[in-house]
Design a protein around this motif. Structure first.
Motif, PDB file in Angstrom:
ATOM      1  N   ASP A 221     -32.359 123.673  31.935  1.00 48.52           N
ATOM      2  CA  ASP A 221     -31.293 124.652  31.773  1.00 48.52           C
ATOM      3  C   ASP A 221     -30.531 124.940  33.061  1.00 48.52           C
ATOM      4  OD1 ASP A 221     -31.839 124.940  29.087  1.00 48.52           O
ATOM      5  OD2 ASP A 221     -33.193 126.647  29.369  1.00 48.52           O
ATOM      6  N   ASP A 222     -31.097 124.562  34.208  1.00 51.82           N
ATOM      7  CA  ASP A 222     -30.497 124.933  35.488  1.00 51.82           C
ATOM      8  C   ASP A 222     -30.108 123.762  36.372  1.00 51.82           C
ATOM      9  OD1 ASP A 222     -31.002 127.772  35.028  1.00 51.82           O
ATOM     10  OD2 ASP A 222     -33.105 127.284  35.369  1.00 51.82           O
ATOM     11  N   LEU A 223     -30.745 122.612  36.197  1.00 58.12           N
ATOM     12  CA  LEU A 223     -30.553 121.512  37.147  1.00 58.12           C
ATOM     13  C   LEU A 223     -30.413 120.184  36.430  1.00 58.12           C
ATOM     14  CD1 LEU A 223     -32.001 121.012  40.602  1.00 58.12           C
ATOM     15  CD2 LEU A 223     -32.514 119.198  38.966  1.00 58.12           C
ATOM     16  N   ARG A 224     -29.499 119.353  36.934  1.00 61.68           N
ATOM     17  CA  ARG A 224     -29.311 117.993  36.429  1.00 61.68           C
ATOM     18  C   ARG A 224     -29.469 117.007  37.576  1.00 61.68           C
ATOM     19  NH1 ARG A 224     -23.699 116.986  34.817  1.00 61.68           N
ATOM     20  NH2 ARG A 224     -24.458 115.192  33.652  1.00 61.68           N
ATOM     21  N   LEU A 225     -30.151 115.910  37.315  1.00 61.42           N
ATOM     22  CA  LEU A 225     -30.139 114.745  38.186  1.00 61.42           C
ATOM     23  C   LEU A 225     -29.467 113.637  37.408  1.00 61.42           C
ATOM     24  CD1 LEU A 225     -33.750 114.750  39.727  1.00 61.42           C
ATOM     25  CD2 LEU A 225     -31.650 115.713  40.681  1.00 61.42           C
ATOM     26  N   ILE A 226     -28.363 113.141  37.937  1.00 63.60           N
ATOM     27  CA  ILE A 226     -27.553 112.172  37.217  1.00 63.60           C
ATOM     28  C   ILE A 226     -27.538 110.856  37.978  1.00 63.60           C
ATOM     29  CG2 ILE A 226     -25.293 111.679  36.210  1.00 63.60           C
ATOM     30  CD1 ILE A 226     -25.731 115.153  37.389  1.00 63.60           C
TER      31      ILE A 226
END
Length: 245
Positions: A221-226
């Motif tokens: 809900d708070d962090l993305r690693l793309i």
């Protein structure tokens, strides 16, 4: 700066601790040269990214759409597009996802903003808001991305681009162009880059023609690693995104 650790050490940490340490490692590093960022990626960041990838709470692309909807900011990235125009201000950079299958990379650019002398000498009008409009869908376990438009807006460098204005701009563009994107193969047409210098226009035009690939290798809900690639032959780029809304 934290020292590089091995996977066995990180396996003992909570997911929140991993996220906190990852963000500490990249704090103040997004304005570094690409070579320095790649060295950081291959060194200190790699074990944290690997461990978080193993813990991805939404590993299936089909399960990621609902979580990704909203507004994010890329706090650190090796994507070359982020430097397509000079003077990008990281704190005024946004990735906006809408439920209708569209998203945008939006940023305020003010050349010379990091140099006090250049900031005083540069005219107030020399600033630009840039939006790359994209369409997304998930099919066969993959995110499919299509570039469908580039929007440019001149503005005052001292006004900046807040999150409310960025969202309103994106929604206005979608409202105006949605009729043109009803069919599967429709695009918003070639972007008008006539207001840019030749080098910047060439970089943006090349980015627009690409067929980017994207994976959310970690998403909560708070962090993305793309992990993304503009072209299959390119080295993958990595982005760390934090939710704003």
């Amino acid at each position: 700066m934290l020292d590089k650790v091995n996977g066995a050490d990180l396996a003992m940490l909570s997911t929140q601790a991993l996220k906190t340490r990852l963000l500490q490692l990249v704090e103040g590093q997004d304005d570094k040269r690409l070579s320095e960022k790649l060295a950081l990626l291959d060194g200190a960041l790699a074990p944290y990214i690997d461990e978080l990838t193993r813990r991805n709470p939404h590993p299936r692309a089909e399960d990621q759409v609902a979580t990704v909807i909203g507004v994010w900011t890329p706090v650190w990235s090796t994507i070359p597009f982020h430097h397509a125009l000079p003077g990008r201000i990281p704190s005024q950079s946004y990735q906006i996802f809408r439920e209708r299958g569209f998203y945008a990379n939006v940023a305020h650019h003010a050349p010379g903003h990091q140099n006090a002398l250049l900031h005083r000498l540069t005219p107030l009008g020399l600033a630009c808001n840039l939006m790359l409009v994209q369409r997304f869908e998930v099919s066969g376990g993959r995110w499919l991305i299509e570039n469908i438009g580039i929007e440019l807006a001149r503005g005052r460098r001292d006004k900046g681009l807040g999150i409310d204005d960025a969202e309103a701009w994106f929604d206005a563009v979608l409202a105006k162009k949605l009729d043109c994107t009803d069919t599967a193969n429709a695009t918003l047409g070639a972007p008008d880059l006539s207001g840019l210098d030749a080098a910047s226009a060439k970089r943006l035009a090349k980015s627009f023609q690409a067929k980017p690939m994207m994976e959310n290798i970690y998403l909560d809900d708070d962090l993305r690693l793309i992990r993304s690639q503009r072209e299959a032959t390119q080295r993958p780029s990595y982005t760390i995104g934090l939710r704003l809304r």
